[in-house]
Design a protein around this motif. Structure first.
Motif, PDB file in Angstrom:
ATOM      1  N   LEU A  66      34.725  14.801  17.388  1.00 48.07           N
ATOM      2  CA  LEU A  66      35.320  16.139  17.253  1.00 48.07           C
ATOM      3  C   LEU A  66      36.846  16.095  17.233  1.00 48.07           C
ATOM      4  O   LEU A  66      37.501  17.139  17.254  1.00 48.07           O
ATOM      5  CB  LEU A  66      34.847  17.031  18.400  1.00 48.07           C
ATOM      6  N   ASP A  67      37.402  14.898  17.198  1.00 48.63           N
ATOM      7  CA  ASP A  67      38.852  14.675  17.145  1.00 48.63           C
ATOM      8  C   ASP A  67      39.563  15.219  18.381  1.00 48.63           C
ATOM      9  O   ASP A  67      40.718  15.617  18.323  1.00 48.63           O
ATOM     10  CB  ASP A  67      39.451  15.300  15.877  1.00 48.63           C
ATOM     11  N   GLN A  68      38.871  15.198  19.514  1.00 48.82           N
ATOM     12  CA  GLN A  68      39.483  15.568  20.788  1.00 48.82           C
ATOM     13  C   GLN A  68      39.782  14.260  21.538  1.00 48.82           C
ATOM     14  O   GLN A  68      39.074  13.868  22.465  1.00 48.82           O
ATOM     15  CB  GLN A  68      38.538  16.467  21.598  1.00 48.82           C
ATOM     16  N   GLN A  69      40.847  13.581  21.071  1.00 47.30           N
ATOM     17  CA  GLN A  69      41.076  12.204  21.483  1.00 47.30           C
ATOM     18  C   GLN A  69      41.375  12.054  22.966  1.00 47.30           C
ATOM     19  O   GLN A  69      40.887  11.123  23.608  1.00 47.30           O
ATOM     20  CB  GLN A  69      42.221  11.610  20.652  1.00 47.30           C
ATOM     21  N   GLY A  75      32.016  10.662  25.396  1.00 43.33           N
ATOM     22  CA  GLY A  75      33.239  10.166  24.786  1.00 43.33           C
ATOM     23  C   GLY A  75      33.114  10.070  23.284  1.00 43.33           C
ATOM     24  O   GLY A  75      34.028  10.456  22.535  1.00 43.33           O
ATOM     25  N   ALA A  76      31.975   9.565  22.801  1.00 40.06           N
ATOM     26  CA  ALA A  76      31.776   9.422  21.357  1.00 40.06           C
ATOM     27  C   ALA A  76      31.731  10.785  20.667  1.00 40.06           C
ATOM     28  O   ALA A  76      32.261  10.951  19.553  1.00 40.06           O
ATOM     29  CB  ALA A  76      30.484   8.645  21.098  1.00 40.06           C
ATOM     30  N   GLY A  80      24.142  16.302  13.429  1.00 42.42           N
ATOM     31  CA  GLY A  80      25.531  16.695  13.239  1.00 42.42           C
ATOM     32  C   GLY A  80      25.996  17.861  14.083  1.00 42.42           C
ATOM     33  O   GLY A  80      27.117  18.350  13.890  1.00 42.42           O
ATOM     34  N   ASP A  81      25.182  18.314  15.022  1.00 41.32           N
ATOM     35  CA  ASP A  81      25.580  19.438  15.881  1.00 41.32           C
ATOM     36  C   ASP A  81      26.205  18.873  17.164  1.00 41.32           C
ATOM     37  O   ASP A  81      25.599  18.847  18.237  1.00 41.32           O
ATOM     38  CB  ASP A  81      24.356  20.303  16.207  1.00 41.32           C
ATOM     39  N   HIS A  82      27.448  18.428  17.046  1.00 41.84           N
ATOM     40  CA  HIS A  82      28.100  17.720  18.151  1.00 41.84           C
ATOM     41  C   HIS A  82      28.387  18.619  19.348  1.00 41.84           C
ATOM     42  O   HIS A  82      28.311  18.162  20.501  1.00 41.84           O
ATOM     43  CB  HIS A  82      29.393  17.074  17.645  1.00 41.84           C
ATOM     44  N   ARG A  83      28.695  19.856  19.108  1.00 44.00           N
ATOM     45  CA  ARG A  83      29.008  20.739  20.232  1.00 44.00           C
ATOM     46  C   ARG A  83      27.744  21.043  21.051  1.00 44.00           C
ATOM     47  O   ARG A  83      27.796  21.073  22.292  1.00 44.00           O
ATOM     48  CB  ARG A  83      29.670  22.023  19.744  1.00 44.00           C
TER      49      ARG A  83
END
Length: 396
Positions: free
Chosen positions: A91-94, A85-86, A58-61
């Motif tokens: 992270l809702d940065q569309q 992209g995923a 869960g550490d997307h950054r």
């Protein structure tokens, strides 16, 4: 530690990470990958492994940072762009996600070669990128007032094409004349009706012209010949299937600048209607005018015309459902009695997917962007070609 020892230690840590992943422990695997990348930062697989573990916990950054390190090593690495992209998507940065997805889509191999999870990720990339492009196109069109009335004027149509090309949904086509390419003429797929003041008068003759083409069919006229008629040993390319075939036939009224007397005599109303048209006068080359007959289930492959000094008129006479025509990036359906003029040096194609024949009147028209002086110059130069011994259709 020696370079060789670092490499062996990094490989051992990767093996430890893989075992941790197989046992379902991505946190432990992450620690191994972090140590491995510190020892061998030049290894793409280690950065991608670390990114996968960071994503799994869960550490997307942090995962994004690892993917960026992978892309610094290999900027065209499809899996990294797809993962980036995923991650941005999560992270809702569309918009940023759409940009990465767009690159991934450009680099993607055939979906059949991908594992099912990657195919699903690629499908999501397509969906997100399409939504982004749709949003951008709608915003740009709204900015200049292109709404439901888009395409109602020449400027509006050009602006619409510009925007569609800008967002990647449409290709800009260019003139590709086979022989004569006069400089400075615009590439316009379909011309505005207002540039040809004879169209309404010609359309008023549709019924009379249709009667004459039907009469040609009825008497089985020998004047009907294959539209594609290359001599032996000529390179056929896309024309192999239609060469010498009556699947696409023509009844020539004007042919290489001369009237076809026998055919003209049978079609007096059509010949009178053709006098309304601003047809080129170029000895041994133009005008050309004919009935074009396309049999059922026949397709005319993409191709380009000979000269951009003239444009081409279509007057649809008999058009069953299932017929269509594409010039460049625009597809239109013929409507009986409604003429249009297009640039045939832009790639175009036609089809008749119905079970009935299609018939249209085709005729050359001077390019409306040529001055009288330019028309005279072109005719003189083509005459000089003839005198030099290079007739129409021959190579220079």
């Amino acid at each position: 530690m020696a370079v060789e020892d670092q490499a062996r230690r990094a490989e051992a840590l990767k093996n430890d990470a893989d075992r941790a992943l197989r046992s379902g422990d991505p946190r432990l695997a992450r620690l191994h990958f972090e140590r491995a990348t510190a020892l061998a930062p030049e290894r793409l697989d280690l950065w991608m492994g670390l990114a996968a573990c960071q994503r799994a916990v869960g550490d997307h950054r942090a995962s994004l940072a690892a993917v960026d390190n992978a892309l610094a090593l290999e900027p065209r690495f499809f899996p990294a762009h797809l993962m980036k992209g995923a991650l941005l998507d999560a992270l809702d940065q569309q918009r940023e996600a759409a940009a990465s997805y767009g690159i991934a889509l450009q680099l993607a191999p055939s979906p059949a070669s991908l594992a099912e999870p990657t195919r699903r990720a690629l499908a999501r990339a397509e969906e997100a990128h399409r939504a982004h492009v749709d949003e951008l196109a709608a915003m740009l069109k709204a900015e200049i007032g292109l709404g439901s009335a888009a395409g109602s004027t020449a400027l509006a149509r050009r602006a619409d094409i510009f925007i569609e090309a800008l967002v990647g949904r449409r290709r800009i086509y260019h003139q590709e004349p086979v022989k004569l390419n006069f400089p400075g003429l615009p590439a316009i797929e379909f011309y505005e009706r207002e540039e040809f003041d004879f169209l309404e008068a010609l359309e008023a003759q549709t019924a009379a012209i249709r009667d004459e083409v039907l009469a040609v069919w009825a008497d089985g006229s020998e004047g009907l010949t294959p539209y594609v008629d290359y001599p032996p040993a000529a390179p056929l390319d896309q024309w192999a299937e239609l060469n010498h075939s009556m699947a696409w036939s023509a009844y020539h009224l004007w042919f290489y600048g001369d009237p076809v007397a026998a055919n003209c005599a049978k079609c007096p109303r059509t010949m009178a209607a053709l006098e309304l048209i601003d047809m080129p006068a170029v000895p041994s080359r133009s005008p050309a005018a004919m009935y074009s007959i396309l049999r059922p289930r026949t397709r005319i492959p993409p191709h380009t015309g000979v000269a951009n000094t003239r444009v081409v008129l279509h007057l649809p006479l008999i058009v069953p459902d299932g017929c269509g025509f594409r010039v460049g990036g625009e597809v239109r359906q013929w409507r009986e009695g409604e003429a249009w003029v297009f640039d045939d040096t832009i790639e175009h194609e036609a089809w008749n997917d119905s079970d009935k024949p299609r018939a249209i009147l085709i005729a050359d028209v001077w390019s409306p962007r040529l001055s009288l002086e330019e028309r005279e110059l072109i005719a003189r130069l083509c005459g000089a070609l003839d005198r030099f011994g290079i007739p129409a259709g021959d190579s220079l």
